[in-house]
Structure formats: C-alpha cells, structure tokens
Design a protein around this motif. Structure first.
Motif, mmCIF file in Angstrom:
data_model
loop_
_atom_site.group_PDB
_atom_site.id
_atom_site.type_symbol
_atom_site.label_atom_id
_atom_site.label_comp_id
_atom_site.label_asym_id
_atom_site.label_seq_id
_atom_site.Cartn_x
_atom_site.Cartn_y
_atom_site.Cartn_z
ATOM 1 N N ASN A 112 -5.486 4.390 -0.770
ATOM 2 C CA ASN A 112 -6.403 3.379 -1.278
ATOM 3 C C ASN A 112 -7.549 4.107 -1.963
ATOM 4 O OD1 ASN A 112 -4.802 1.397 0.020
ATOM 5 N ND2 ASN A 112 -5.926 1.716 1.934
ATOM 6 N N VAL A 113 -8.431 3.356 -2.601
ATOM 7 C CA VAL A 113 -9.528 3.987 -3.332
ATOM 8 C C VAL A 113 -10.807 3.172 -3.172
ATOM 9 C CG1 VAL A 113 -9.023 2.785 -5.519
ATOM 10 C CG2 VAL A 113 -10.202 4.991 -5.566
ATOM 11 N N LEU A 114 -11.923 3.871 -3.112
ATOM 12 C CA LEU A 114 -13.249 3.262 -3.152
ATOM 13 C C LEU A 114 -13.736 3.386 -4.586
ATOM 14 C CD1 LEU A 114 -16.060 2.297 -2.210
ATOM 15 C CD2 LEU A 114 -16.490 4.638 -1.423
ATOM 16 N N ALA A 115 -13.984 2.239 -5.227
ATOM 17 C CA ALA A 115 -14.438 2.247 -6.618
ATOM 18 C C ALA A 115 -15.628 1.306 -6.775
ATOM 19 C CB ALA A 115 -13.310 1.829 -7.552
ATOM 20 N N VAL A 116 -16.421 1.546 -7.811
ATOM 21 C CA VAL A 116 -17.599 0.719 -8.067
ATOM 22 C C VAL A 116 -17.654 0.341 -9.539
ATOM 23 C CG1 VAL A 116 -18.924 1.754 -6.185
ATOM 24 C CG2 VAL A 116 -19.096 2.725 -8.495
ATOM 25 N N HIS A 117 -18.395 -0.720 -9.827
ATOM 26 C CA HIS A 117 -18.649 -1.115 -11.220
ATOM 27 C C HIS A 117 -19.518 -0.029 -11.866
ATOM 28 C CE1 HIS A 117 -20.540 -3.402 -14.551
ATOM 29 N NE2 HIS A 117 -19.351 -4.011 -14.567
ATOM 30 N N LEU A 143 -14.167 0.567 8.192
ATOM 31 C CA LEU A 143 -14.217 1.947 8.685
ATOM 32 C C LEU A 143 -15.283 2.739 7.933
ATOM 33 C CD1 LEU A 143 -13.079 4.166 10.505
ATOM 34 C CD2 LEU A 143 -11.379 4.646 8.722
ATOM 35 N N PHE A 144 -15.391 2.502 6.638
ATOM 36 C CA PHE A 144 -16.423 3.148 5.825
ATOM 37 C C PHE A 144 -17.809 2.794 6.353
ATOM 38 C CE2 PHE A 144 -19.417 3.164 2.283
ATOM 39 C CZ PHE A 144 -19.215 4.414 1.723
ATOM 40 N N LEU A 190 -18.453 4.663 9.787
ATOM 41 C CA LEU A 190 -18.679 6.105 9.707
ATOM 42 C C LEU A 190 -19.915 6.458 8.891
ATOM 43 C CD1 LEU A 190 -15.030 7.497 9.322
ATOM 44 C CD2 LEU A 190 -16.428 7.303 11.376
ATOM 45 N N ALA A 191 -20.233 5.634 7.878
ATOM 46 C CA ALA A 191 -21.400 5.906 7.034
ATOM 47 C C ALA A 191 -22.680 5.341 7.629
ATOM 48 C CB ALA A 191 -21.181 5.332 5.637
ATOM 49 N N GLY A 192 -22.538 4.398 8.571
ATOM 50 C CA GLY A 192 -23.707 3.767 9.165
ATOM 51 C C GLY A 192 -24.468 2.902 8.177
ATOM 52 N N VAL A 193 -23.714 2.128 7.367
ATOM 53 C CA VAL A 193 -24.343 1.302 6.341
ATOM 54 C C VAL A 193 -24.021 -0.172 6.560
ATOM 55 C CG1 VAL A 193 -24.365 3.121 4.598
ATOM 56 C CG2 VAL A 193 -22.378 1.601 4.759
ATOM 57 N N ASP A 194 -24.847 -1.025 5.986
ATOM 58 C CA ASP A 194 -24.658 -2.474 6.056
ATOM 59 C C ASP A 194 -24.324 -2.985 4.668
ATOM 60 O OD1 ASP A 194 -24.692 -5.186 6.523
ATOM 61 O OD2 ASP A 194 -26.876 -5.338 6.692
ATOM 62 N N ILE A 195 -23.030 -3.177 4.388
ATOM 63 C CA ILE A 195 -22.591 -3.783 3.132
ATOM 64 C C ILE A 195 -21.742 -4.999 3.478
ATOM 65 C CG2 ILE A 195 -22.751 -1.738 1.667
ATOM 66 C CD1 ILE A 195 -19.820 -1.228 2.090
ATOM 67 N N VAL A 196 -21.831 -6.020 2.665
ATOM 68 C CA VAL A 196 -21.227 -7.317 2.976
ATOM 69 C C VAL A 196 -19.805 -7.411 2.430
ATOM 70 C CG1 VAL A 196 -21.456 -9.822 2.717
ATOM 71 C CG2 VAL A 196 -23.516 -8.384 2.913
ATOM 72 N N HIS A 197 -18.881 -7.857 3.265
ATOM 73 C CA HIS A 197 -17.491 -8.014 2.846
ATOM 74 C C HIS A 197 -17.297 -9.329 2.093
ATOM 75 C CE1 HIS A 197 -13.110 -9.119 3.911
ATOM 76 N NE2 HIS A 197 -13.094 -8.282 2.895
ATOM 77 N N VAL A 198 -16.648 -9.260 0.928
ATOM 78 C CA VAL A 198 -16.298 -10.447 0.143
ATOM 79 C C VAL A 198 -14.776 -10.490 0.011
ATOM 80 C CG1 VAL A 198 -16.603 -11.702 -2.024
ATOM 81 C CG2 VAL A 198 -18.456 -10.234 -1.155
ATOM 82 N N PRO A 199 -14.105 -11.353 0.804
ATOM 83 C CA PRO A 199 -12.639 -11.390 0.765
ATOM 84 C C PRO A 199 -12.100 -12.232 -0.390
ATOM 85 C CG PRO A 199 -13.448 -12.913 2.413
ATOM 86 C CD PRO A 199 -14.663 -12.232 1.842
ATOM 87 N N TYR A 200 -10.974 -11.811 -0.939
ATOM 88 C CA TYR A 200 -10.289 -12.550 -2.002
ATOM 89 C C TYR A 200 -8.846 -12.789 -1.592
ATOM 90 C CZ TYR A 200 -14.206 -11.665 -5.156
ATOM 91 O OH TYR A 200 -15.452 -11.654 -5.742
#
Length: 323
Positions: A127-132, A171-172, A175-185
C-alpha cells in the motif's frame, strides 16, 4: 459363508486403503474452482486469474475462476469453507478474509484458522501513503510534524471502514502519535477522486491504484507500507524507515477446506508455487508491484496467526465494527 463374508470385507478394506493414496497421486481428475471472494477487476482478481491460468497448465485440468463478492469477502470464503474437502474448490484468501474480517465483523460465517487448510502464501502487494500536491510535506517525517502541529486538522481517505487501507492509517496514527481524521469511501476509486481534487489531503491506497497519479505528479507518494521499497518506486522510502515497526500490505494466499488430504494440499502447493514463480507470471505481477512469496502450507499457517495477532490491538483501538 461367514468366513467368505469376512474375507470379502477385509479385501474391501484393503482395496479402499490402497485406493486412497492412489487417488491423491492422480489428483486432479476434473476441473477445479478457484473462488475469488471479491468482484472482478481488483488486485486480488488480477492475481487470482494469473495463478489460475498457470495452475491449469501445471495440473492438467482447468482451474475455473468464480468471483463471489459480498460482505467484504465473507460470502465467498464461507462457501469454500463449507465445500467438500477434496481440493476441487479452493479460495484466494487475503488479509481481509483471514485476519481483519474475523476481528471486525460481529458475525462471521467461518473460522479463518479452523475451517481452512493453508496451501501457499502467493504474493504481497504494497500500500502507499500519498498526499495532494498542496500538502507542504515531502516525506513522512514532515507529514508527522504537520499533523502534530495541528491535531485534528488533517484527514485521510481510505476505501472504507475496516478495510486494510483504513487500518493502515490507524497503525500510522498509533506509531506516529498523531490525530488525523479517517474519511471512509466505498472503494478506492471514489477516495482517489476526492484526494485528487484536494477535498481530502491524505490517502492510504493500494499502490497499483495510485501509481500513475504519483508518476504524473497529481499525488505525492511519501512512503510505501512494506518494510522494503517497491521496485516501481525505488526512490520512495518505506514508512518503516521513519516509523519503526510500521508494516502493512495486501497479501494473496491459497486455501482449501479444512480436512483436505495432505497429499492433495502438497499437489496444490506445488502447482501454485510453480505458477507464481513462472517468469512471465512474475513479470505480470511486478507490473502492479506484487512480490512473489510462494510459501509452504506451514509458513502460510504461521503467517495467518501472526497477522491476526498484529491486527487485533489495532482493530480494537480503531473501534471498527461491522454488524
């Protein structure tokens, strides 16, 4: 008369005992069905069809692909679990069917360990982590710094609740200790549309789906989820190079119903491993970054157990449940 009857019964028993290994040695004598528990067109379907074609040549009998999608792979998996344990109906299993679904679904119609005989772990797909492109981060460390600076500001897209991609994101976060919001599709396609449009800044996706967008610059690939780098993007680091212990991927493995004779399992294992190790098949798999494994049945059994152990705390922390 009693003596003759007893002798006849003894002979029948002897012939039956002798016939059993002979049957295993001549397997298969008719076509096989490979159940792919997802709709046609996805990475599991692509791997399954390549393997079925080569296994047909190895076994001397056609391996017919049967796409039985539904309930995240549960319907097709259950159908194989309940099939005759003779090796003629086999399953293309994944991390979803044999590790995640049993942890996420409140009711599941099969046991991933007790109801199946492992055949071979065939291949893994990163899998891959990608950003705009508008996200001011060019690597994993910079993204983590951004997320820590503004907790809850950033969101990530996935192909749906409880999917391997959703849990790659969880999991990201852990391990990173961050708060990012999940947006499911409802699938990677709709998720990619919104990320490409800048509606959601981050995505966890199967690498094959995002490859062309990364190559053309419409997405920035920050890291692959496997421990090693993907051959198609040798300059893209693995996330684990920054976040120690990070590893997720999609995997494809062959299973038969529990109770399938060991001799039949051995024959299926031999044919499946030859299929994925064929140079033409390996080249096709490499086109979408799949790496051939070709394991023993015992190695696959241990792999399933380790995957369940790995994902159990992550699923629990994510709170993902499907009725």
């Amino acid at each position: 008369m009693r003596f003759i009857a007893a002798l006849a019964l003894a002979c029948v028993g002897t012939f039956a005992a002798a016939a059993s290994p002979a049957t295993a040695q001549t397997f298969p004598t008719r076509p096989l069905t490979l159940v792919i528990p997802f709709a046609a067109g996805g990475s599991t379907d692509l791997v399954g069809r390549l393997v079925a074609q080569r296994m047909s040549e190895e076994l001397g009998q056609q391996v017919v692909v049967d796409n039985r999608g539904g309930a995240g792979g549960n319907l097709g998996s259950a159908a194989v679990a309940k099939s005759a344990a003779d090796g003629y109906t086999i399953l293309m299993g994944t991390v979803a069917t044999h590790a995640l679904n049993p942890l996420i679904y409140t009711k599941i119609p099969y046991d991933p360990v007790k109801d199946f005989a492992p055949v071979s772990l065939l291949a893994t797909v990163p899998n891959v982590l990608a950003v705009h492109p508008s996200v001011p981060a060019n690597n994993v460390a910079e993204l983590v710094a951004l997320a820590k600076k503004d907790p809850g500001k950033f969101s990530y897209a996935s192909s749906g609740n409880g999917t391997p991609l959703h849990l790659s994101g969880e999991l990201f976060k852990t391990l990173a200790g961050v708060d990012i919001v999940h947006v499911p599709y409802k699938g990677s396609g709709p998720a990619l549309i919104d990320v490409l449009a800048g509606q959601v800044p981050i995505i966890f996706d199967n690498l094959p789906s995002s490859t062309e967008h990364i190559k053309t610059g419409r997405l920035k690939g920050l890291g692959v989820t496997t421990t090693g780098r993907a051959p198609v993007f040798p300059d893209m680091p693995a996330i684990g190079e920054t976040l120690k212990g990070y590893e997720t991927y999609t995997w494809n493995a062959l299973f038969a119903p529990a109770g399938t004779p060991p001799e039949v399992i051995a024959r299926l294992n031999e044919a499946a491993n030859k299929a994925v190790s064929d140079e033409k098949t390996k080249a096709k798999l490499a086109e979408f970054s799949a790496t051939v494994v070709a394991s023993t049945p015992d190695e696959l059994a241990k792999h399933v157990q380790s995957e369940i152990a790995k994902w159990t705390p992550i699923v629990k922390q994510s709170g993902a449940r499907i009725d």
